[in-house]
Design a protein around this motif. Structure first.
Motif, short mmCIF file in Angstrom:
data_model
loop_
_atom_site.label_atom_id
_atom_site.label_comp_id
_atom_site.label_asym_id
_atom_site.label_seq_id
_atom_site.Cartn_x
_atom_site.Cartn_y
_atom_site.Cartn_z
N TYR A 1 0.82 -1.22 0.00
CA TYR A 1 0.00 0.00 0.00
C TYR A 1 0.85 1.26 0.00
N SER B 1 0.54 4.12 -2.87
CA SER B 1 0.32 5.53 -2.53
C SER B 1 1.45 6.41 -3.07
N ASP C 1 -11.76 1.66 7.06
CA ASP C 1 -12.09 2.56 5.95
C ASP C 1 -13.57 2.46 5.60
N LYS D 1 -12.61 10.81 2.62
CA LYS D 1 -12.29 10.87 1.20
C LYS D 1 -10.84 10.44 0.95
N LYS D 2 -10.68 9.47 0.06
CA LYS D 2 -9.36 8.92 -0.25
C LYS D 2 -8.42 10.04 -0.71
N GLN E 1 -4.83 4.77 2.44
CA GLN E 1 -5.79 5.67 1.82
C GLN E 1 -5.18 6.99 1.33
N TYR F 1 -3.72 9.33 3.16
CA TYR F 1 -3.97 10.43 4.10
C TYR F 1 -2.64 11.00 4.61
#
Length: 564
Positions: free
Chosen positions: A28, A32, A239, A246-247, A274, A276
């Motif tokens: 992940y 990202s 999530d 909001k992603k 996500q 963030y």
């Protein structure tokens, strides 16, 4: 639906089941970094780091781990407060195929040596001010390499220049360490290494990602084996629960320590998954947090009751703008209703209570954030999570409103305890995790915790195990018998009380016992109250009855309240 009445309560936006992506936790960060290369991933005391920078730093460290001989499945300890280096270390360990062992920086030498020996950690990443403590336990462990970092390396100017002076004032020392022998400097590693991707085959369901240390009813800390699937599943459930988030847009306040599984999942993993931005806070300071919230405008704020209480009790809270906060899930300890109400009034956001354990990555239940919430309830099970109440007498499922042991089942439930098959078999039965907590479910499907079957004390969000404290006190030459329990405390939730029976002709003061225990225990475990007695309640075979002492405390409080 009859077996899971809570599913009828789910809003349309929350799925009842989730399709989990079969990839390792570190994948992940790779994603990202590709999706948001220049977006800020971390904010730390004035300095920021992009997802691309975080990804490249983690890869550089992973390659260095491989040079040190780290193989797939080896354990790498990370003993740091919430800093950019702790995030780099965590993902660097996973990219190298290792198992991350999150280690509390407050640990004493005794506690640290135990954890390192039990985990069989090969490498440890730590801070310069913690280096002397690590160096002292090195020979008693399997540790082969120490990687050292300093907080100032990730501070902006002029904080980085002033840091050594502040460190000397607060900690009394400034440690100068060289990149030589079995000691390496993270700064040198990140300067010299290349960010080469490492190809490794991962088993999503079976490979352990982290060893999360907890304690059992025996009081002996155990390594909870959480797989990549466990952690990915719980982060994806989180999530789904926070469906308005909001992603790529939220800002998460990261004051929950990453060595606590709740902070790891709801702050570290969820944020990277996500896209963030994480605001890293190395320790809780109410005034600093209020200033940070006003300036950095976080939208999500996972926390523990003591954190929210600490902020609400700050005399100048009304002077700060906290309106950016939209949603908070409180864990680690029961959330007082008055704290929930007041926090929502002050911020305008939503604060709800959840429930979990280290053995379940950790969250299993929570109240709905934006829908109907029930006071005093831990909420309902998360997607793909089953839960029921079992009779303490025969282990059969109980109907609504009847109190028994809470058991849970789901993809977030641990693989087992590290090197402890018998204890694993005691708590994991046919996929069901026995929580040891007493609870009941109402007719709608909301769950309520009544008491803890275990003797764990939860003070300030930390799990404290009485036997560990008792064993330290038994080492004092004046102590004959000891029993430790948790008693109610208005701020910490519970605090530690020790009942002491002295040996004949021996004397010791509260202050002397306090000084003695602080040599061997982290500060939050040290008893705050001592009571000296001629004898302690026991069974016929001589076992000390903690539960009797707890009842005595409860009755004393009730008598005091009646007199008031």
């Amino acid at each position: 639906m009859e077996d899971k009445p809570w599913l009828s309560l789910y809003p349309n936006e929350i799925p009842k089941t989730i399709l989990y992506e079969e990839k390792p936790v570190c994948a992940y960060l790779t994603e990202s970094a590709k999706l948001y290369p220049k977006k800020k991933a971390l904010y730390f005391l004035g300095k920021e780091m992009t997802f691309e920078e975080l990804y490249e730093s983690a890869l550089k460290l992973a390659n260095y781990f491989k040079k040190l001989g780290v193989q797939k499945g080896d354990r790498i300890a990370i003993m740091l407060p919430n800093t950019p280096q702790s995030v780099i270390g965590f993902y660097g360990a996973l990219y190298a195929g290792a198992i991350a062992v999150q280690t509390n920086p407050l640990y004493t030498e005794r506690e640290l040596a135990y954890q390192m020996k039990d985990a069989g950690a090969k490498v440890i990443l730590t801070a310069d001010f913690l280096y002397p403590r690590v160096a002292k336990v090195l020979k008693a462990t399997d540790l082969e390499h120490i990687i050292v970092t300093t907080i100032k390396d990730y501070l902006p100017f002029p904080k980085n220049v002033l840091y050594p002076f502040i460190q000397r004032k607060e900690q009394g020392i400034v440690v100068n360490i060289q990149h030589e022998g079995n000691t390496s400097l993270l700064k040198t590693i990140l300067r010299d290494e290349r960010a080469e991707p490492i190809e490794l085959a991962f088993d999503f369901e079976k490979d352990t990602a982290i060893l999360q240390y907890t304690g059992g009813t025996t009081g002996v800390p155990k390594g909870v084996m959480l797989t990549h699937k466990n952690l990915v599943a719980n982060a994806m459930m989180c999530d789904a629960w926070m469906y308005k988030a909001k992603k790529g847009q939220e800002i998460v306040l990261g004051v929950l320590p990453f060595f606590h599984v709740y902070g790891m999942t709801t702050v570290l993993l969820l944020s990277v998954m996500q896209g963030y931005k994480m605001i890293l806070m190395p320790k809780f300071n109410a005034e600093e947090m209020l200033k940070t919230i006003e300036k950095q405008r976080p939208t999500l704020f996972p926390g523990a009751p003591t954190i929210y209480i600490g902020l609400l009790n700050h005399p100048d809270i009304q002077q700060y703008d906290l309106s950016s906060i939209e949603a908070c899930i409180s864990g680690s300890a029961p959330l007082p209703v008055e704290v929930q109400q007041r926090f929502e009034e002050v911020t305008g956001g939503k604060l709800v209570e959840g429930y979990g354990l280290s053995e379940s990555s950790p969250v299993t239940h929570a109240n709905f954030v934006w829908e109907n919430r029930v006071k005093g309830s831990i909420g309902v099970p998360w997607p793909d999570t089953d839960s029921m109440i079992l009779s303490l007498e025969d282990g059969t499922p109980l109907p609504p409103r009847e109190i028994g042991e809470l058991v849970v089942k789901g993809p977030q439930v641990m693989k087992g305890y590290w090197n402890r098959p018998e204890e694993t078999a005691q708590v994991l039965q046919n996929g069901w995790l026995r929580t040891g907590d007493l609870a009941y479910m109402d007719e709608e499907g909301y769950f309520y915790i009544v008491d803890r079957k275990k003797d764990i004390i939860i003070a300030g969000g930390y799990n404290i195990y009485p036997r560990e404290i008792e064993e330290v006190l038994y080492e004092h030459p004046a102590v004959q018998e000891v029993a430790v329990i948790g008693v109610p405390h208005p701020y910490r939730g519970e605090t530690v009380k020790a009942y002491i029976v002295l040996k004949d002709h021996q004397q010791v003061t509260n202050e002397e016992l306090d000084q003695f225990t602080r040599k061997y225990l982290a500060a939050y475990k040290v008893p705050r109250i001592y009571e000296f007695r001629d004898e302690l309640p026991k069974t016929a075979v001589g076992k000390i009855l903690r539960r009797t002492l707890i009842e005595e405390e409860k009755n004393a409080i009730e008598r005091d309240e009646k007199q008031i």
